[in-house]
Design a protein around this motif. Sequence first.
Motif, short mmCIF file in Angstrom:
data_model
loop_
_atom_site.label_atom_id
_atom_site.label_comp_id
_atom_site.label_asym_id
_atom_site.label_seq_id
_atom_site.Cartn_x
_atom_site.Cartn_y
_atom_site.Cartn_z
N ASP A 223 0.75 -1.16 -0.06
CA ASP A 223 0.08 -0.06 -0.16
C ASP A 223 0.98 1.34 -0.05
OD1 ASP A 223 -2.32 -1.33 -0.30
OD2 ASP A 223 -2.73 -1.43 2.01
N GLU A 224 2.25 1.15 0.13
CA GLU A 224 3.08 2.44 0.06
C GLU A 224 3.20 2.70 -1.29
OE1 GLU A 224 7.51 3.26 1.38
OE2 GLU A 224 6.11 2.38 3.03
N VAL A 225 3.03 1.67 -2.41
CA VAL A 225 3.65 1.84 -3.68
C VAL A 225 2.32 1.54 -4.73
CG1 VAL A 225 5.95 1.11 -3.31
CG2 VAL A 225 4.23 -0.60 -3.85
N ILE A 226 1.24 1.26 -4.04
CA ILE A 226 0.02 0.90 -4.94
C ILE A 226 -1.00 1.90 -4.44
CG2 ILE A 226 -1.61 -0.61 -5.96
CD1 ILE A 226 1.06 -1.21 -6.80
N ASP A 227 -1.57 2.60 -5.25
CA ASP A 227 -2.85 3.46 -5.17
C ASP A 227 -4.13 2.71 -5.80
OD1 ASP A 227 -4.76 5.34 -4.36
OD2 ASP A 227 -4.20 6.85 -5.98
N TRP A 228 -4.92 2.22 -4.85
CA TRP A 228 -6.08 1.44 -5.43
C TRP A 228 -7.08 2.55 -5.56
CZ3 TRP A 228 -5.26 -3.58 -6.26
CH2 TRP A 228 -4.22 -4.27 -5.49
N GLN A 229 -7.78 2.48 -6.84
CA GLN A 229 -8.82 3.45 -7.41
C GLN A 229 -10.09 2.38 -7.82
OE1 GLN A 229 -7.77 6.88 -9.16
NE2 GLN A 229 -6.01 7.20 -8.08
#
Length: 231
Positions: A223-229
């Motif tokens: 979750d530090e490198v992936i932004d879930w949208q």
Amino acid sequence: MPVTDTLSLSVTETLNRRRSVRAFTDRAVDPALLRDIFTAAQRAPSGGNLQPWQATVLTGEPWQAMKDAVAARIAMGREGHEPEYDIYPKGLTEPWEARRFGVGEGLYAALGIPREDKAGRLARFMENYRGFGAPVMLFLHCSRIMGPPQWSDMGMWLQSVMLLLVEAGLASCPQECWAMYGATVRRTLALDDGQILFTGLAIGYADEDAAVNQWPVPRAPLDEVIDWQGF
């Protein structure tokens, strides 16, 4: 024996096993096996199918000649530097600076070299320019007309090679440090000025007992490198 005849690991297992090995045995590498690996790596993707990567692979006397040539430049101190590019961005900020610092400290801790032992740390750093004892060194380069998209293509080819090496029971260490002496590397390889050096890749069989090959290398949480949208 073709690489496809030795399939035993899943992609996930191969990724988990791959690491930057910093101690190799002196066991020779079969050139036919390398040829199979590089042939398979040609399936790596590239924009417009340019396949911008070019590589020169050394062993034996040519590899020793490279080590000697770069050692002579290193002996000159800062005057010997011939950087091809900035390996790290100037003014590196967080979280990237902490990651870079952390991996260095972890490596020296695994070797038992404290921060105050400057000579010990320097001696260990110099092992970079001996390929950590690897019997084979690959130098990856490309035409200077290529831009950032093609450099990313070279990275995908390099990752493909590294994973195929693991599949074949070999190990590697990508080494951008050679770019600090890029002109010397290019002269020694007889590359013209139209080529730019990207990186070296030490290749061989890992010394599994070496402490430097056993310490856990951290990775950032997802979750530090992936932004879930939209999920």
